[in-house]
Write an enzyme that holds these catalytic residues in place. Structure first.
Site, PDB file in Angstrom:
ATOM      1  N   ALA A  75       0.861  -1.180   0.000  1.00 37.02           N
ATOM      2  CA  ALA A  75       0.000   0.000   0.000  1.00 37.02           C
ATOM      3  C   ALA A  75       0.897   1.228   0.000  1.00 37.02           C
ATOM      4  O   ALA A  75       2.070   1.151   0.396  1.00 37.02           O
ATOM      5  CB  ALA A  75      -0.876  -0.008   1.248  1.00 37.02           C
ATOM      6  N   GLY A 120       0.552  -5.144   0.792  1.00 34.94           N
ATOM      7  CA  GLY A 120      -0.525  -5.175  -0.198  1.00 34.94           C
ATOM      8  C   GLY A 120      -0.092  -5.781  -1.526  1.00 34.94           C
ATOM      9  O   GLY A 120      -0.924  -6.296  -2.274  1.00 34.94           O
ATOM     10  N   GLU A 123      -0.376  -9.438  -1.071  1.00 35.45           N
ATOM     11  CA  GLU A 123      -1.806  -9.750  -1.000  1.00 35.45           C
ATOM     12  C   GLU A 123      -2.473  -9.678  -2.372  1.00 35.45           C
ATOM     13  O   GLU A 123      -3.364 -10.461  -2.691  1.00 35.45           O
ATOM     14  CB  GLU A 123      -2.480  -8.767  -0.024  1.00 35.45           C
ATOM     15  CG  GLU A 123      -1.956  -8.931   1.395  1.00 35.45           C
ATOM     16  CD  GLU A 123      -2.411  -7.824   2.330  1.00 35.45           C
ATOM     17  OE1 GLU A 123      -1.947  -6.682   2.185  1.00 35.45           O
ATOM     18  OE2 GLU A 123      -3.241  -8.107   3.203  1.00 35.45           O
ATOM     19  N   GLU A 143       3.701  -5.417   7.548  1.00 33.48           N
ATOM     20  CA  GLU A 143       2.820  -4.438   8.201  1.00 33.48           C
ATOM     21  C   GLU A 143       3.186  -4.165   9.656  1.00 33.48           C
ATOM     22  O   GLU A 143       3.069  -3.027  10.117  1.00 33.48           O
ATOM     23  CB  GLU A 143       1.349  -4.901   8.118  1.00 33.48           C
ATOM     24  CG  GLU A 143       0.706  -4.716   6.754  1.00 33.48           C
ATOM     25  CD  GLU A 143       0.943  -5.877   5.796  1.00 33.48           C
ATOM     26  OE1 GLU A 143       1.741  -6.783   6.130  1.00 33.48           O
ATOM     27  OE2 GLU A 143       0.325  -5.868   4.721  1.00 33.48           O
TER      28      GLU A 143
HETATM   29  C1  HXC Z   1       5.078   4.507  -0.781  1.00 33.27           C
HETATM   30  C2  HXC Z   1       7.107   3.599  -1.330  1.00 33.27           C
HETATM   31  C3  HXC Z   1       6.706   2.330  -0.866  1.00 33.27           C
HETATM   32  C4  HXC Z   1       5.386   2.210  -0.342  1.00 33.27           C
HETATM   33  C5  HXC Z   1       8.726   2.172  -1.584  1.00 33.27           C
HETATM   34  N1  HXC Z   1       8.358   3.447  -1.768  1.00 33.27           N
HETATM   35  N2  HXC Z   1       7.725   1.468  -1.029  1.00 33.27           N
HETATM   36  N3  HXC Z   1       6.296   4.680  -1.291  1.00 33.27           N
HETATM   37  N4  HXC Z   1       4.616   3.324  -0.326  1.00 33.27           N
HETATM   38  N5  HXC Z   1       4.898   1.047   0.100  1.00 33.27           N
HETATM   39  C6  HXC Z   1       9.166   4.545  -2.344  1.00 33.27           C
HETATM   40  C7  HXC Z   1      10.251   4.995  -1.385  1.00 33.27           C
HETATM   41  O1  HXC Z   1       9.719   5.912  -0.471  1.00 33.27           O
HETATM   42  C8  HXC Z   1      11.235   5.633  -2.339  1.00 33.27           C
HETATM   43  O2  HXC Z   1      10.760   6.908  -2.706  1.00 33.27           O
HETATM   44  C9  HXC Z   1      11.133   4.740  -3.563  1.00 33.27           C
HETATM   45  O3  HXC Z   1       9.881   4.077  -3.473  1.00 33.27           O
HETATM   46  C10 HXC Z   1      12.231   3.688  -3.630  1.00 33.27           C
HETATM   47  O4  HXC Z   1      12.227   2.969  -2.398  1.00 33.27           O
HETATM   48  P1  HXC Z   1      13.536   2.821  -1.471  1.00 33.27           P
HETATM   49  O5  HXC Z   1      13.060   2.552  -0.098  1.00 33.27           O
HETATM   50  O6  HXC Z   1      14.450   3.968  -1.667  1.00 33.27           O
HETATM   51  O7  HXC Z   1      14.203   1.521  -2.098  1.00 33.27           O
HETATM   52  P2  HXC Z   1      15.114   0.425  -1.359  1.00 33.27           P
HETATM   53  O8  HXC Z   1      16.050   1.096  -0.408  1.00 33.27           O
HETATM   54  O9  HXC Z   1      15.660  -0.425  -2.442  1.00 33.27           O
HETATM   55  O10 HXC Z   1      14.111  -0.419  -0.464  1.00 33.27           O
HETATM   56  C11 HXC Z   1      13.062  -1.166  -1.087  1.00 33.27           C
HETATM   57  C12 HXC Z   1      12.036  -1.616  -0.007  1.00 33.27           C
HETATM   58  C13 HXC Z   1      11.545  -0.387   0.772  1.00 33.27           C
HETATM   59  C14 HXC Z   1      12.697  -2.611   0.944  1.00 33.27           C
HETATM   60  C15 HXC Z   1      10.896  -2.306  -0.765  1.00 33.27           C
HETATM   61  O11 HXC Z   1      11.132   0.621  -0.181  1.00 33.27           O
HETATM   62  C16 HXC Z   1      10.386  -0.676   1.665  1.00 33.27           C
HETATM   63  O12 HXC Z   1      10.566  -1.239   2.754  1.00 33.27           O
HETATM   64  N6  HXC Z   1       9.179  -0.241   1.256  1.00 33.27           N
HETATM   65  C17 HXC Z   1       7.985  -0.378   2.063  1.00 33.27           C
HETATM   66  C18 HXC Z   1       7.509  -1.814   2.041  1.00 33.27           C
HETATM   67  C19 HXC Z   1       6.309  -2.005   2.960  1.00 33.27           C
HETATM   68  O13 HXC Z   1       6.409  -1.794   4.188  1.00 33.27           O
HETATM   69  N7  HXC Z   1       5.174  -2.390   2.376  1.00 33.27           N
HETATM   70  C20 HXC Z   1       3.963  -2.643   3.161  1.00 33.27           C
HETATM   71  C21 HXC Z   1       3.171  -1.401   3.251  1.00 33.27           C
HETATM   72  S1  HXC Z   1       1.800  -1.700   4.281  1.00 33.27           S
HETATM   73  P3  HXC Z   1      11.731   8.202  -2.751  1.00 33.27           P
HETATM   74  O14 HXC Z   1      10.774   9.303  -3.044  1.00 33.27           O
HETATM   75  O15 HXC Z   1      12.415   8.279  -1.435  1.00 33.27           O
HETATM   76  O16 HXC Z   1      12.660   7.868  -3.892  1.00 33.27           O
HETATM   77  C22 HXC Z   1       0.679  -2.480   3.351  1.00 33.27           C
HETATM   78  C23 HXC Z   1      -0.644  -2.669   4.010  1.00 33.27           C
HETATM   79  C24 HXC Z   1      -1.643  -3.273   3.089  1.00 33.27           C
HETATM   80  O17 HXC Z   1       0.879  -2.859   2.251  1.00 33.27           O
HETATM   81  C25 HXC Z   1      -3.064  -3.194   3.642  1.00 33.27           C
HETATM   82  C26 HXC Z   1      -3.665  -1.817   3.653  1.00 33.27           C
HETATM   83  C27 HXC Z   1      -5.184  -1.762   3.820  1.00 33.27           C
END
Ligand code: HXC
Length: 270
Positions: A75, A120, A123, A143
């Site tokens: 997400a 997400g 999922e 999450e």
């Molecule tokens: C918004 C995101 C994002 C996300 C990455 N980005 N994931 N933006 N939402 N989920 C953005 C970063 O902010 C960054 O933007 C760019 O994408 C590149 O990511 P980096 O972090 O710089 O890359 P890297 O260091 O290679 O790390 C990759 C990664 C990390 C390990 C995947 O990005 C990460 O941990 N992302 C979040 C993963 C996560 O927690 N997903 C679950 C979300 S909760 P900038 O602008 O800085 O370049 C969820 C809940 C679902 O999904 C249910 C909801 C109802």
């Protein structure tokens, strides 16, 4: 065939196989509300096209992510950060609606995962009929690292796919697993070395399905999805009803007649 055009999705329809690519590589294809809305519209257009009158232009879908680094990194955390609880509930429900629609479209949907499928994203892949992965794939439900829980069906579909023990471990730890581990758990059906081979393998499987009776494939999907998790007797009731429905199709007459006449069947999708 016009399946629409979308701000965050790329569509390529070749030989009856639609490749749907989530295209927000600058955010690792994170599921903003715009992406959710685009996916909803695209899968609605696909569902509407699955009729004899519309010509069954789509016989299978490959869902993947752009940029080479991620399938979908979850997400959109930036959008979620400012949501109030009721907004979050609405967001979860709309994304869950997309996952239910993917299960409902009467053609197979393969998730082709190259890179991160997190939260997400994992999922979304789980809502597809099955998952193929590249060796670079990483899966996880992170999450808990954000003070969140899965909201797009992960606490329901992950246990269904890999069993309660492994699902609990993945969701409570937020741990990421690689493609080999995902294969061992049965989360993915196949692992291919590269993205190119991944997409080719998904196309080959859908190409194998494409000449089959499309209504039958759709009924089989409906039966498997509808019966899953029910008591055996209830599941068999669903199966018997859909088996009956197959007998109302011209394709069933064509398929059985062709067999008896020792010729190849040609299905019209009606
Ligand atoms: C918004 C995101 C994002 C996300 C990455 N980005 N994931 N933006 N939402 N989920 C953005 C970063 O902010 C960054 O933007 C760019 O994408 C590149 O990511 P980096 O972090 O710089 O890359 P890297 O260091 O290679 O790390 C990759 C990664 C990390 C390990 C995947 O990005 C990460 O941990 N992302 C979040 C993963 C996560 O927690 N997903 C679950 C979300 S909760 P900038 O602008 O800085 O370049 C969820 C809940 C679902 O999904 C249910 C909801 C109802």
């Amino acid at each position: 065939t016009d399946l629409g055009s979308y701000a965050t999705l790329e569509l390529d329809l070749t030989d009856g196989i639609l490749t749907l690519t989530v295209n927000r590589p600058q955010a690792l294809n994170a599921l903003s509300q715009q992406v959710i809305s685009d996916l909803w519209k695209a899968f609605t257009a696909i569902e509407d096209s699955c009729t004899h009158d519309a010509g069954w232009p789509v016989r299978g879908v490959i869902l993947t992510g752009a940029g080479g680094k991620a399938f979908v990194a979850g997400a959109d955390i930036r959008e979620m950060a400012s949501m109030e609880p009721d907004d979050a509930a609405e967001y979860a429900r709309s994304a869950q609606g997309v996952t239910l629609l993917i299960e409902k479209v009467p053609v197979p949907v393969i998730a082709a995962v190259d890179g991160f499928a997190l939260g997400g994203g994992c999922e979304l892949a789980l809502a597809c009929d099955f998952i193929y992965a590249s060796e670079a794939a990483q899966f996880g439900q992170p999450e808990v690292n954000l003070g969140l829980v899965p909201g797009f069906g992960g606490s329901v579909r992950l246990p269904q796919r890999v069993g309660l023990g492994p699902a609990r471990e993945l969701i409570y730890t937020g741990r990421r697993i690689d493609a080999a581990e995902a294969l061992r758990l049965g989360l993915v059906n196949r692992v291919l070395p590269t993205r190119q081979e991944l997409l080719a393998a998904a196309r080959a499987t859908l190409g194998e399905i494409a000449p089959k009776a499309p209504l039958a494939v759709g009924l089989a999907k409906q039966s498997i999805t509808g019966a899953y998790g029910l008591h055996t007797g209830q599941g068999l009731e669903i199966e018997a009803g859909l088996f009956r429905e197959a007998f109302t199709t011209e394709d069933m007459r064509e398929g059985t007649t062709a067999f008896l006449e020792k010729r190849k069947a040609s299905f019209a999708g009606k």
